[in-house]
Design an enzyme around this catalytic site. Structure first.
Site, PDB file in Angstrom:
ATOM      1  N   ARG A  87      -2.328  46.319  83.526  1.00  0.00           N
ATOM      2  CA  ARG A  87      -1.209  46.988  82.847  1.00  0.00           C
ATOM      3  C   ARG A  87      -0.501  47.916  83.831  1.00  0.00           C
ATOM      4  O   ARG A  87      -1.142  48.690  84.543  1.00  0.00           O
ATOM      5  CB  ARG A  87      -1.705  47.801  81.658  1.00  0.00           C
ATOM      6  CG  ARG A  87      -0.563  48.248  80.763  1.00  0.00           C
ATOM      7  CD  ARG A  87      -1.015  48.890  79.473  1.00  0.00           C
ATOM      8  NE  ARG A  87      -0.117  48.510  78.392  1.00  0.00           N
ATOM      9  CZ  ARG A  87       0.190  49.300  77.360  1.00  0.00           C
ATOM     10  NH1 ARG A  87      -0.348  50.485  77.239  1.00  0.00           N
ATOM     11  NH2 ARG A  87       1.030  48.886  76.427  1.00  0.00           N
ATOM     12  N   PRO A 114      -3.415  48.529  73.815  1.00  0.00           N
ATOM     13  CA  PRO A 114      -4.517  49.487  73.954  1.00  0.00           C
ATOM     14  C   PRO A 114      -4.109  50.834  73.354  1.00  0.00           C
ATOM     15  O   PRO A 114      -3.029  51.347  73.671  1.00  0.00           O
ATOM     16  CB  PRO A 114      -4.707  49.593  75.469  1.00  0.00           C
ATOM     17  CG  PRO A 114      -3.419  49.120  76.070  1.00  0.00           C
ATOM     18  CD  PRO A 114      -2.816  48.161  75.103  1.00  0.00           C
ATOM     19  N   TYR A 131      -2.062  57.469  85.220  1.00  0.00           N
ATOM     20  CA  TYR A 131      -3.485  57.700  85.494  1.00  0.00           C
ATOM     21  C   TYR A 131      -3.820  57.318  86.950  1.00  0.00           C
ATOM     22  O   TYR A 131      -2.930  57.031  87.742  1.00  0.00           O
ATOM     23  CB  TYR A 131      -4.335  56.980  84.438  1.00  0.00           C
ATOM     24  CG  TYR A 131      -4.043  57.544  83.066  1.00  0.00           C
ATOM     25  CD1 TYR A 131      -4.334  58.884  82.784  1.00  0.00           C
ATOM     26  CD2 TYR A 131      -3.417  56.793  82.076  1.00  0.00           C
ATOM     27  CE1 TYR A 131      -4.024  59.444  81.546  1.00  0.00           C
ATOM     28  CE2 TYR A 131      -3.102  57.346  80.841  1.00  0.00           C
ATOM     29  CZ  TYR A 131      -3.417  58.678  80.583  1.00  0.00           C
ATOM     30  OH  TYR A 131      -3.092  59.233  79.369  1.00  0.00           O
TER      31      TYR A 131
HETATM   32  C1  LIG Z   1      -2.253  57.005  69.859  1.00  0.00           C
HETATM   33  C2  LIG Z   1      -1.889  56.223  71.103  1.00  0.00           C
HETATM   34  C3  LIG Z   1      -2.841  55.993  72.055  1.00  0.00           C
HETATM   35  C4  LIG Z   1      -2.536  55.233  73.212  1.00  0.00           C
HETATM   36  N1  LIG Z   1      -3.522  54.938  74.099  1.00  0.00           N
HETATM   37  C5  LIG Z   1      -3.286  54.096  75.133  1.00  0.00           C
HETATM   38  C6  LIG Z   1      -4.347  53.621  75.950  1.00  0.00           C
HETATM   39  O1  LIG Z   1      -5.526  53.916  75.722  1.00  0.00           O
HETATM   40  N2  LIG Z   1      -4.028  52.817  76.995  1.00  0.00           N
HETATM   41  C7  LIG Z   1      -2.730  52.438  77.269  1.00  0.00           C
HETATM   42  O2  LIG Z   1      -2.491  51.707  78.223  1.00  0.00           O
HETATM   43  N3  LIG Z   1      -1.716  52.844  76.460  1.00  0.00           N
HETATM   44  C8  LIG Z   1      -1.965  53.629  75.405  1.00  0.00           C
HETATM   45  N4  LIG Z   1      -0.948  53.966  74.534  1.00  0.00           N
HETATM   46  C9  LIG Z   1       0.396  53.374  74.741  1.00  0.00           C
HETATM   47  C10 LIG Z   1       0.539  52.115  73.876  1.00  0.00           C
HETATM   48  O3  LIG Z   1      -0.324  51.089  74.309  1.00  0.00           O
HETATM   49  C11 LIG Z   1       1.990  51.582  73.901  1.00  0.00           C
HETATM   50  O4  LIG Z   1       2.350  51.261  75.212  1.00  0.00           O
HETATM   51  C12 LIG Z   1       2.971  52.630  73.326  1.00  0.00           C
HETATM   52  O5  LIG Z   1       2.524  53.083  72.057  1.00  0.00           O
HETATM   53  C13 LIG Z   1       4.375  52.031  73.170  1.00  0.00           C
HETATM   54  O6  LIG Z   1       4.321  50.870  72.370  1.00  0.00           O
HETATM   55  P1  LIG Z   1       4.799  50.909  70.810  1.00  0.00           P
HETATM   56  O7  LIG Z   1       6.238  51.304  70.823  1.00  0.00           O
HETATM   57  O8  LIG Z   1       4.579  49.495  70.323  1.00  0.00           O
HETATM   58  O9  LIG Z   1       3.952  51.910  70.096  1.00  0.00           O
HETATM   59  C14 LIG Z   1      -1.229  54.732  73.401  1.00  0.00           C
HETATM   60  C15 LIG Z   1      -0.265  54.982  72.405  1.00  0.00           C
HETATM   61  C16 LIG Z   1      -0.586  55.693  71.266  1.00  0.00           C
HETATM   62  C17 LIG Z   1       0.441  55.872  70.180  1.00  0.00           C
END
Ligand SMILES: Cc1cc2nc3c(=O)[nH]c(=O)nc-3n(C[C@H](O)[C@H](O)[C@H](O)COP(=O)(O)O)c2cc1C
Length: 371
Positions: A238, A37, A191
């Site tokens: 989550r 997400p 949250y």
């Molecule tokens: C721009 C952005 C927006 C995000 N928005 C959400 C979100 O809406 N809901 C959520 O559970 N995590 C959100 N995250 C966290 C990501 O889902 C993920 O857990 C985090 O980027 C770490 O994973 P990665 O190393 O693969 O990027 C967001 C991350 C980024 C970079």
């Protein structure tokens, strides 16, 4: 495709755990690479926009699993500009072409249901009221220019109302007019639900505070209500028990993790999606040896991990049985064809952080190049 490339693809399929199929409940996934997400702040006036159809369909593969950006469940849920909601008729209708675009390409699409709680301010609240939370302690976010006012703790008898907002939002998400395949309840990242789970923030003395069991009560009531409404086989959750984003920390995260995993297991939900303990901040990995294996063992359904994964680590965690699926955030954002790139072990585009929470309908959104 050239012969050489084809050969590599076939070899890749044989050796790459990430590219093996997986049966997640009633869903037949063709691979293990999940779109995490990702809030895109491009849903003007809290209504999903048609450009999101292109964004999500770019990241859809046949049999691939996508989790949509966090979507507010009620008019008190929002805390960021231009994030989508799913509580009004207009918002519900606006999701329809986006879900259709994913389904047309054979993707499986869940809606992430969200309430920001105290990570909000007067501007986002009806009548300029304080945001709601488990506590009246204001969020102190280091390095952030945003100011968060002291929230208003929910009274005990208001809690069923918020549970109901999640339930109605889930109903909206899967009703025929939109047809998401299921919902993910956002219990992570500091949250509202996380504000109840963790004892650094939850300072209540009613049946929703104090003991571990009490702190988990409201999030579990939400899960139960949503599962009763749409079916536990369409519900994921989550969690980030080990993280302290938005100043939301627990003194015994392992106990919290295990208790939630066991309770979710008893409710028979589809999946548990957990942020890796090494992600002490949202975007940086740190060295810590805390493992999610005990949590995985405590949960009977599909187990999804997220946080800092690359191709090798993803293959290792699936190959070793540490997880069923791996959610990729930034890599999938920057590489709309991530499964293909992993298959070919191809070069990856670099993510442009400066565009993360911006509102252009194209830049940093649908303009990342394909192979
Ligand atoms: C721009 C952005 C927006 C995000 N928005 C959400 C979100 O809406 N809901 C959520 O559970 N995590 C959100 N995250 C966290 C990501 O889902 C993920 O857990 C985090 O980027 C770490 O994973 P990665 O190393 O693969 O990027 C967001 C991350 C980024 C970079």
């Amino acid at each position: 495709m050239m012969e050489e490339e084809k050969k590599k693809v076939v070899e890749g399929r044989e050796t790459m755990p990430l590219l093996t199929p997986f049966k997640m409940g009633n869903f037949n996934l063709s691979h293990r690479i999940v779109l995490a997400p990702l809030t895109r702040t491009r849903s003007y006036n809290f209504v999903a926009q048609s450009h999101a159809a292109l964004y999500y369909s770019q990241r859809t593969t046949k049999g691939g699993f996508l989790i949509g950006e966090a979507s507010g469940v009620s008019d008190t849920a929002q805390g960021y500009p231009n994030t989508p909601g799913i509580w009004t008729r207009e918002q519900v209708e606006a999701w329809k072409p986006i879900v259709e675009a994913v389904h047309e390409k054979g993707g499986i699409f869940f809606c992430q249901l969200w309430h920001a709680g105290r990570v909000s301010n007067y501007d986002y609240q009806p009548g300029g009221q304080p945001p709601i939370s488990s506590t009246k302690k204001a969020l102190q976010k280091e390095g952030s220019s945003t100011k968060y006012p002291p929230p208003r703790p929910l009274t005990t008898d208001e809690i069923p109302n918020v549970v109901n907002h999640f339930k109605m939002a889930a109903k909206n998400a899967i009703e025929a007019v939109i047809g998401f395949d299921g919902v993910e309840i956002h219990g992570a990242n500091g949250y509202l639900l996380d504000q109840f789970l963790k004892n650094k923030v939850n300072d209540r003395d009613d049946e929703y505070g104090n003991s571990l069991e009490n702190r988990c009560r409201f999030p579990l009531e939400v899960v139960k209500a949503v599962a009763n409404e749409i079916g536990a086989d369409k519900v994921g959750v989550r969690l980030s028990p080990f993280a302290d984003y938005c100043d939301c920390r627990d003194s015994n995260p392992q106990a919290l993790a295990i208790y939630m995993a066991q309770s979710l297991s008893q409710l028979g939900i589809l999946y548990c999606h957990v942020i890796e303990p090494r992600m002490q901040t949202m975007f940086e990995k740190c060295d810590n040896n805390v493992s999610l294996i005990p949590m995985r063992k405590a949960f009977n359904g599909t187990f999804i991990v997220a946080g800092g994964y690359d191709r090798n680590e993803g293959n290792n965690v699936v190959g070793s049985g540490g997880a069923d699926l791996v959610a990729y955030g930034r890599l999938f954002l920057a590489n709309p064809d991530l499964p293909k790139r992993f298959e070919l072990d191809a070069h990856l585009n670099k993510v442009d952080k400066s565009t993360f929470y911006t509102s252009d309908p194209v830049v940093g959104y649908t303009d990342y190049p394909f192979l």
